[in-house]
Each structure stands twice: as structure tokens, then as C-alpha cells.
Enzyme design. Structure first.
Site, PDB file in Angstrom:
ATOM      1  N   TYR A 151       7.898 -28.269  13.750  1.00 18.77           N
ATOM      2  CA  TYR A 151       6.755 -28.134  12.839  1.00 18.77           C
ATOM      3  C   TYR A 151       6.357 -26.665  12.690  1.00 18.77           C
ATOM      4  CZ  TYR A 151       2.072 -28.755  10.886  1.00 18.77           C
ATOM      5  OH  TYR A 151       0.954 -28.686  10.092  1.00 18.77           O
ATOM      6  N   LYS A 155       6.511 -24.339   9.146  1.00 17.85           N
ATOM      7  CA  LYS A 155       5.351 -23.665   8.578  1.00 17.85           C
ATOM      8  C   LYS A 155       5.529 -22.147   8.544  1.00 17.85           C
ATOM      9  CE  LYS A 155       2.908 -27.251   7.530  1.00 17.85           C
ATOM     10  NZ  LYS A 155       2.595 -27.569   6.103  1.00 17.85           N
TER      11      LYS A 155
END
Length: 254
Positions: A151, A155
Site C-alpha cells: 500500500y 501511494k
């Protein structure tokens, strides 16, 4: 009033942003993953300028979403809100890690294929500071799956992409937003941050005439500029990343 497309607008921050912009009189184009999800939009859909349907984890459906939006005409702004945090790799139809596909590949493909808007807003996360900039095995084929790291990296890539566009497309305002850890479905009920401010930064960057909202190449939190990870502003990293995304998706950035 502006025409604004928002991905992932059936719930959470995306829906809140869509409702705010619609209440302000803007023409909002909504997005749902499926027809079943689109049915939950009810009154908001009646206020909107249209609803497009497609699963951002699928390369084919993501391209179709771009076609659907392009058929409606050029958007003034696009908020790339859709995002996901998964406990396992969960491969897409093309074999990509679903976290990477939705958080990074889909925004890249939509940006490359849609008519260029005046403003682009990408939903980042403070976790991007923990991302690895090596671009080695970004699809988690060789490495053992780590949900938090996957994750964070997705990002980091998205934030660097936003900054790359600010440099490459001077006619477009491109910014990244950290909405904070807010109590959405993904964030959980116990998340400590402000849900209201979590979406108002996106709507402000998408439609406001305030001077700070009409700047480009920023990383924002609650309408205040913040310092992103050093890699985000590294032109060599940006260029390597875009080349990698083009290779993986078969889509070149104009």
C-alpha cells in the site's frame, strides 16, 4: 460551474466529495465498480451529470471507463479517489496485484487515455513515506506479500506521478492529497482523523478559485501544504516510474 469526475464515488471520501460538489452546483460525474454499486447512489445519482461503471482492477474495464467519460466531453477536474488496502496480493484478471492495479495502474491509465482536464487530484496517504523507490518487483511477484508495504509503495508511485504531471503538463494543475486516517470503510470506525476535512481538500483543489487551490505540484493535508517523501520530487524517479507504468500497462503517457 465545473464538470468533475470522481472515481470510487459510491461511498467514503469519494461520495462525500461528490455530494459536496453537487450541492455547490457543480456537474459531477460519478463512478461505481459495478451496476449493483451504482444502484446505491440513489439521490446523489439524480443530482449528478452521469454515472460510469467499471472495475478499476481490470485493465479492460479501466479503458472502458476512460471511453465512457470521454464520450461525455472534457472534464474540468478529475479526482482520482478510488483506493484499496488488501491483506493479500489478490491478482487481477491481468495478473497484477490488486492493490497496485487500483491505487496506481488505473489512475495512470485513466490519466493517459482521458481528455486532459484542467485539474487533477490524486488521493495519496501519509504512508507513502514508507514506500521503496527501487521499482524492483513492484507487482509483488518475487517478494513475499506485505500489505502495508504494498500500500505504501502504491501511494508513493501515485504521489510521484502527480508531481511528474505538474512538471510535464504545465497547462494542468496536478496535486496529491493526504486525507488523513479517516473513519471510512477502509480506515475503520476508530480512525482518529476528521472525515469532513478528509474530503474538503479534494473539492477545494477541484473547484475553488482561491489562489492556493490554483497551484500545481503540491502535496496537501487539510488544505495545508505538506512535505512529501524526497523521492516524489526526484525527476529521475518520476521518469523511471512513468516508463515502468507504460511498460506494465501498454499505455503511453501523452
Amino acid at each position: 460551474m465545473a464538470r468533475i469526475f470522481i472515481t470510487g464515488s459510491t461511498d467514503g471520501l469519494g461520495r462525500a466529495a461528490a455530494q459536496t460538489l453537487a450541492d455547490e452546483g457543480h456537474q459531477v460525474v460519478l463512478h461505481a465498480r459495478s451496476r449493483e454499486r451504482a444502484a446505491t447512489l440513489t439521490d446523489l445519482a439524480r443530482q449528478s451529470a452521469g454515472v460510469v461503471v467499471g472495475d478499476l482492477s481490470s485493465a479492460v474495464e479501466t479503458r472502458n471507463i476512460a471511453d465512457q467519460v470521454n464520450a461525455m466531453g472534457r472534464m474540468d477536474a478529475v479526482i482520482h479517489n478510488a483506493g484499496i488496502y488488501l491483506g493479500d496480493r489478490d491478482a487481477t484478471p491481468e495478473g497484477h496485484a490488486r492493490t497496485l492495479a487500483i491505487n496506481t495502474l488505473a489512475p495512470y491509465v485513466l490519466t493517459a487515455l482521458m481528455q486532459r482536464p484542467g485539474r487533477l487530484i490524486y488521493l495519496s496517504s501519509g504512508m507513502h513515506h514508507g514506500g521503496d523507490d527501487s521499482l524492483h518487483d513492484i507487482d509483488w511477484i518475487e517478494r513475499r506479500w506485505n500489505a502495508s508495504q504494498a500500500y505504501s509503495e502504491s501511494k508513493l508511485y501515485l504521489t510521484a506521478f502527480a508531481f511528474a504531471l505538474a512538471r510535464r503538463w504545465p497547462d494542468v494543475l496536478s496535486n496529491a492529497v493526504d486525507p488523513g486516517w479517516v473513519p471510512t470503510k477502509m480506515g475503520g470506525r476508530g480512525a482518529p482523523d476528521d472525515l469532513q476535512m478528509g474530503h474538503l481538500t479534494q473539492t477545494w483543489l477541484a473547484a475553488s478559485d482561491d489562489a492556493p487551490a490554483k497551484t500545481s505540484g503540491g502535496y496537501w493535508h487539510h488544505r495545508e501544504p505538506r512535505q512529501p517523501a524526497a523521492e516524489v520530487s526526484d525527476r529521475r524517479f518520476q521518469d523511471r516510474l512513468i516508463a515502468k507504468l507504460a511498460e506494465m500497462t501498454g499505455v503511453s503517457l501523452p
